[in-house]
Design a protein around this motif. Structure first.
Motif, PDB file in Angstrom:
ATOM      1  N   HIS A  67      -8.842 -15.060  -8.339  1.00 55.47           N
ATOM      2  CA  HIS A  67      -8.900 -13.649  -7.977  1.00 55.47           C
ATOM      3  C   HIS A  67      -7.500 -13.042  -8.061  1.00 55.47           C
ATOM      4  CE1 HIS A  67     -13.053 -13.910  -6.582  1.00 55.47           C
ATOM      5  NE2 HIS A  67     -12.723 -15.068  -5.998  1.00 55.47           N
ATOM      6  N   ILE A  68      -7.342 -12.028  -8.854  1.00 53.71           N
ATOM      7  CA  ILE A  68      -6.049 -11.349  -8.996  1.00 53.71           C
ATOM      8  C   ILE A  68      -6.031 -10.134  -8.076  1.00 53.71           C
ATOM      9  CG2 ILE A  68      -4.510 -10.133 -10.569  1.00 53.71           C
ATOM     10  CD1 ILE A  68      -5.660 -11.841 -12.812  1.00 53.71           C
ATOM     11  N   THR A  69      -5.081 -10.135  -7.164  1.00 57.32           N
ATOM     12  CA  THR A  69      -4.965  -9.027  -6.214  1.00 57.32           C
ATOM     13  C   THR A  69      -3.986  -7.993  -6.752  1.00 57.32           C
ATOM     14  OG1 THR A  69      -5.366 -10.543  -4.389  1.00 57.32           O
ATOM     15  CG2 THR A  69      -4.434  -8.385  -3.841  1.00 57.32           C
ATOM     16  N   ALA A  70      -4.401  -6.783  -6.856  1.00 58.39           N
ATOM     17  CA  ALA A  70      -3.529  -5.720  -7.362  1.00 58.39           C
ATOM     18  C   ALA A  70      -2.411  -5.428  -6.370  1.00 58.39           C
ATOM     19  CB  ALA A  70      -4.344  -4.453  -7.617  1.00 58.39           C
ATOM     20  N   VAL A  71      -1.255  -5.115  -6.919  1.00 55.04           N
ATOM     21  CA  VAL A  71      -0.114  -4.748  -6.075  1.00 55.04           C
ATOM     22  C   VAL A  71      -0.299  -3.322  -5.569  1.00 55.04           C
ATOM     23  CG1 VAL A  71       2.380  -4.347  -6.037  1.00 55.04           C
ATOM     24  CG2 VAL A  71       1.443  -6.303  -7.303  1.00 55.04           C
ATOM     25  N   GLN A  72      -0.143  -3.174  -4.264  1.00 58.70           N
ATOM     26  CA  GLN A  72      -0.245  -1.856  -3.636  1.00 58.70           C
ATOM     27  C   GLN A  72       1.160  -1.330  -3.353  1.00 58.70           C
ATOM     28  OE1 GLN A  72      -3.195  -0.242  -3.147  1.00 58.70           O
ATOM     29  NE2 GLN A  72      -4.158  -1.989  -4.177  1.00 58.70           N
ATOM     30  N   GLU A  73       1.506  -0.200  -3.921  1.00 62.74           N
ATOM     31  CA  GLU A  73       2.830   0.376  -3.686  1.00 62.74           C
ATOM     32  C   GLU A  73       2.887   1.037  -2.314  1.00 62.74           C
ATOM     33  OE1 GLU A  73       3.895   3.027  -6.793  1.00 62.74           O
ATOM     34  OE2 GLU A  73       4.225   1.424  -8.268  1.00 62.74           O
ATOM     35  N   ASP A  74       4.094   1.037  -1.715  1.00 58.44           N
ATOM     36  CA  ASP A  74       4.301   1.704  -0.435  1.00 58.44           C
ATOM     37  C   ASP A  74       4.444   3.206  -0.646  1.00 58.44           C
ATOM     38  OD1 ASP A  74       4.255  -0.566   1.217  1.00 58.44           O
ATOM     39  OD2 ASP A  74       6.306  -1.062   0.636  1.00 58.44           O
ATOM     40  N   ALA A  75       4.152   3.951   0.396  1.00 59.73           N
ATOM     41  CA  ALA A  75       4.183   5.409   0.292  1.00 59.73           C
ATOM     42  C   ALA A  75       5.594   5.931   0.037  1.00 59.73           C
ATOM     43  CB  ALA A  75       3.611   6.031   1.563  1.00 59.73           C
ATOM     44  N   TRP A  76       6.606   5.182   0.440  1.00 58.32           N
ATOM     45  CA  TRP A  76       8.000   5.628   0.286  1.00 58.32           C
ATOM     46  C   TRP A  76       8.675   4.980  -0.934  1.00 58.32           C
ATOM     47  CZ3 TRP A  76       5.965   3.013   4.445  1.00 58.32           C
ATOM     48  CH2 TRP A  76       6.280   1.661   4.558  1.00 58.32           C
ATOM     49  N   GLN A  77       7.896   4.598  -1.928  1.00 60.97           N
ATOM     50  CA  GLN A  77       8.382   3.957  -3.129  1.00 60.97           C
ATOM     51  C   GLN A  77       9.518   4.736  -3.796  1.00 60.97           C
ATOM     52  OE1 GLN A  77       7.442   1.060  -4.462  1.00 60.97           O
ATOM     53  NE2 GLN A  77       8.522   1.193  -6.431  1.00 60.97           N
ATOM     54  N   THR A  78       9.460   6.063  -3.758  1.00 56.31           N
ATOM     55  CA  THR A  78      10.471   6.883  -4.440  1.00 56.31           C
ATOM     56  C   THR A  78      11.864   6.709  -3.847  1.00 56.31           C
ATOM     57  OG1 THR A  78       9.861   8.734  -3.006  1.00 56.31           O
ATOM     58  CG2 THR A  78       8.817   8.629  -5.176  1.00 56.31           C
ATOM     59  N   LEU A  79      11.940   6.248  -2.594  1.00 55.09           N
ATOM     60  CA  LEU A  79      13.247   6.083  -1.962  1.00 55.09           C
ATOM     61  C   LEU A  79      14.056   4.947  -2.591  1.00 55.09           C
ATOM     62  CD1 LEU A  79      12.344   6.561   1.814  1.00 55.09           C
ATOM     63  CD2 LEU A  79      13.294   8.232   0.214  1.00 55.09           C
ATOM     64  N   ARG A  80      13.414   4.068  -3.337  1.00 52.18           N
ATOM     65  CA  ARG A  80      14.133   2.960  -3.961  1.00 52.18           C
ATOM     66  C   ARG A  80      15.140   3.450  -4.994  1.00 52.18           C
ATOM     67  NH1 ARG A  80      10.526  -2.305  -5.138  1.00 52.18           N
ATOM     68  NH2 ARG A  80      12.646  -3.096  -5.288  1.00 52.18           N
ATOM     69  N   ALA A  81      14.948   4.668  -5.472  1.00 57.16           N
ATOM     70  CA  ALA A  81      15.887   5.221  -6.461  1.00 57.16           C
ATOM     71  C   ALA A  81      17.245   5.528  -5.845  1.00 57.16           C
ATOM     72  CB  ALA A  81      15.306   6.490  -7.080  1.00 57.16           C
ATOM     73  N   PHE A  82      17.344   5.541  -4.504  1.00 61.79           N
ATOM     74  CA  PHE A  82      18.576   5.963  -3.834  1.00 61.79           C
ATOM     75  C   PHE A  82      19.326   4.818  -3.162  1.00 61.79           C
ATOM     76  CE2 PHE A  82      15.533   9.484  -3.783  1.00 61.79           C
ATOM     77  CZ  PHE A  82      16.255  10.446  -4.472  1.00 61.79           C
ATOM     78  N   THR A  83      18.827   3.590  -3.254  1.00 54.24           N
ATOM     79  CA  THR A  83      19.482   2.494  -2.557  1.00 54.24           C
ATOM     80  C   THR A  83      19.180   1.172  -3.255  1.00 54.24           C
ATOM     81  OG1 THR A  83      19.639   1.288  -0.455  1.00 54.24           O
ATOM     82  CG2 THR A  83      17.505   2.255  -0.986  1.00 54.24           C
ATOM     83  N   ASN A  84      20.115   0.234  -3.101  1.00 51.34           N
ATOM     84  CA  ASN A  84      19.886  -1.133  -3.573  1.00 51.34           C
ATOM     85  C   ASN A  84      19.254  -2.003  -2.495  1.00 51.34           C
ATOM     86  OD1 ASN A  84      21.019  -0.742  -6.146  1.00 51.34           O
ATOM     87  ND2 ASN A  84      23.088  -1.023  -5.341  1.00 51.34           N
ATOM     88  N   ALA A  85      19.043  -1.431  -1.308  1.00 53.93           N
ATOM     89  CA  ALA A  85      18.441  -2.192  -0.217  1.00 53.93           C
ATOM     90  C   ALA A  85      17.015  -2.588  -0.580  1.00 53.93           C
ATOM     91  CB  ALA A  85      18.445  -1.362   1.062  1.00 53.93           C
ATOM     92  N   ARG A  86      16.566  -3.682  -0.004  1.00 58.40           N
ATOM     93  CA  ARG A  86      15.243  -4.219  -0.326  1.00 58.40           C
ATOM     94  C   ARG A  86      14.197  -3.522   0.539  1.00 58.40           C
ATOM     95  NH1 ARG A  86      17.193  -8.356  -1.333  1.00 58.40           N
ATOM     96  NH2 ARG A  86      16.865  -8.717  -3.541  1.00 58.40           N
ATOM     97  N   ILE A  87      13.778  -2.318   0.094  1.00 63.80           N
ATOM     98  CA  ILE A  87      12.792  -1.532   0.824  1.00 63.80           C
ATOM     99  C   ILE A  87      11.600  -1.247  -0.090  1.00 63.80           C
ATOM    100  CG2 ILE A  87      14.549  -0.423   2.261  1.00 63.80           C
ATOM    101  CD1 ILE A  87      14.143   2.108   0.513  1.00 63.80           C
ATOM    102  N   ALA A  88      10.489  -0.823   0.521  1.00 61.26           N
ATOM    103  CA  ALA A  88       9.287  -0.419  -0.226  1.00 61.26           C
ATOM    104  C   ALA A  88       8.904  -1.476  -1.265  1.00 61.26           C
ATOM    105  CB  ALA A  88       9.499   0.941  -0.895  1.00 61.26           C
ATOM    106  N   LEU A  89       8.737  -2.706  -0.811  1.00 63.35           N
ATOM    107  CA  LEU A  89       8.435  -3.804  -1.721  1.00 63.35           C
ATOM    108  C   LEU A  89       6.987  -3.806  -2.182  1.00 63.35           C
ATOM    109  CD1 LEU A  89      10.358  -6.717   0.039  1.00 63.35           C
ATOM    110  CD2 LEU A  89      11.185  -5.111  -1.684  1.00 63.35           C
ATOM    111  N   GLY A  90       6.142  -3.102  -1.453  1.00 58.83           N
ATOM    112  CA  GLY A  90       4.724  -3.139  -1.774  1.00 58.83           C
ATOM    113  C   GLY A  90       4.075  -4.397  -1.221  1.00 58.83           C
ATOM    114  N   SER A  91       2.817  -4.599  -1.562  1.00 57.64           N
ATOM    115  CA  SER A  91       2.096  -5.772  -1.068  1.00 57.64           C
ATOM    116  C   SER A  91       1.028  -6.173  -2.066  1.00 57.64           C
ATOM    117  CB  SER A  91       1.448  -5.472   0.289  1.00 57.64           C
ATOM    118  OG  SER A  91       0.510  -4.406   0.156  1.00 57.64           O
ATOM    119  N   ALA A  92       0.682  -7.445  -2.011  1.00 56.31           N
ATOM    120  CA  ALA A  92      -0.422  -7.980  -2.799  1.00 56.31           C
ATOM    121  C   ALA A  92      -1.332  -8.702  -1.816  1.00 56.31           C
ATOM    122  CB  ALA A  92       0.073  -8.917  -3.882  1.00 56.31           C
TER     123      ALA A  92
END
Length: 265
Positions: free
Chosen positions: A7-32
């Motif tokens: 069973h392949i589980t689709a990756v679900q993006e976090d609602a704040w995904q766009t914030l990754r464009a402003f930092t190298n911090a490991r945020i908004a990783l999403g989930s499977a």
């Protein structure tokens, strides 16, 4: 026998995904499902490996020495009491003191200097290999243009921040500026810091220092870092203070990038 069903589980993006464009911090990783996506797990392991490699990286003394010779800047190479990297990591206290031979060498170059610049491997020699030279080019240019008396640049191996106090004291420099590799992070394995200490002597507390950190290509750009260091250097020598008493009140920092490496023939 039937093959197992995968069973392949689709990756679900976090609602704040766009914030990754402003930092190298490991945020908004999403989930499977209930887990972190495999891509993020692999990137974490790679970042951890890069950080470990940075801790054990080697200061490129020969290349740095050649660059300083091209700049026509005198320099000295010294070593702490930590004989090698393993001892350095196990005994931080030994990284804060010079070995006897290095101390004797510095005594031979005593003079009344305004500033000594120390380039030290610290916990990430990679940070120094990547970032020290552009900071030196801009910083030394500003210091020379304003007629400060500069000690020979000191290249320090297996060094902790406090080693700069003993170096400056032996040379009789009023102010020490130490460029040193910072403890690697998972998003910045090659980050350099700059520590300024007025009237340095062995045994000072960190409250006596000013620190400019996160100097690297994706952080504080080296040319801007040099401008900040020069501003604090000038103020420290003018006010005869450093550390918590000295505030960065600079506005509109924009310094010179005029100091260039001489052309080789």
């Amino acid at each position: 026998m039937p093959l197992p069903v995968i069973h392949i589980t689709a990756v679900q993006e976090d609602a704040w995904q766009t914030l990754r464009a402003f930092t190298n911090a490991r945020i908004a990783l999403g989930s499977a499902g209930t887990a972190i996506p495999v891509k993020e797990v692999l990137q974490f392991r790679m970042a951890h490996a890069n950080a470990r490699d940075a801790v054990f990286s080697i200061l490129e003394v020969d290349r740095l020495s050649a660059d300083l010779q091209r700049l026509r800047l005198p320099f000295l190479v010294v070593h702490s009491q930590a004989a090698d990297r393993t001892i350095y990591l196990q005994r931080p206290d030994l990284g804060r003191r010079l070995n006897p031979r290095s101390a004797e060498r510095l005594l031979e170059h005593q003079h009344d200097y305004d500033v000594v610049i120390i380039v030290a491997d610290g916990l990430s020699a990679t940070a120094i290999n990547n970032n020290a030279l552009p900071v030196l080019i801009n910083l030394v240019g500003d210091l020379q243009q304003n007629h400060y008396v500069i000690a020979p640049i000191v290249i320090a191996r297996e060094a902790r921040v406090a080693l700069g106090d003993e170096i400056a004291s032996l040379l009789r420099a009023r102010l020490s500026i130490m460029l040193i590799g910072e403890r690697p992070g998972l998003s910045a394995p090659a980050s350099m810091g700059a520590y300024l200490t007025y009237d340095p002597v062995a045994g000072l507390n960190d409250e006596r220092r000013n620190c400019i950190s996160n100097i690297h290509a994706k952080g504080l750009q080296p040319n801007l870092a040099a401008q900040k260091i020069y501003y604090l250097c000038k103020e420290a020598l003018r006010l005869k203070i450093s550390g918590v008493q000295l505030k960065d009140e600079a506005t509109g920092i924009s310094g010179s990038d005029n100091f260039q490496l001489p052309k080789t023939t």
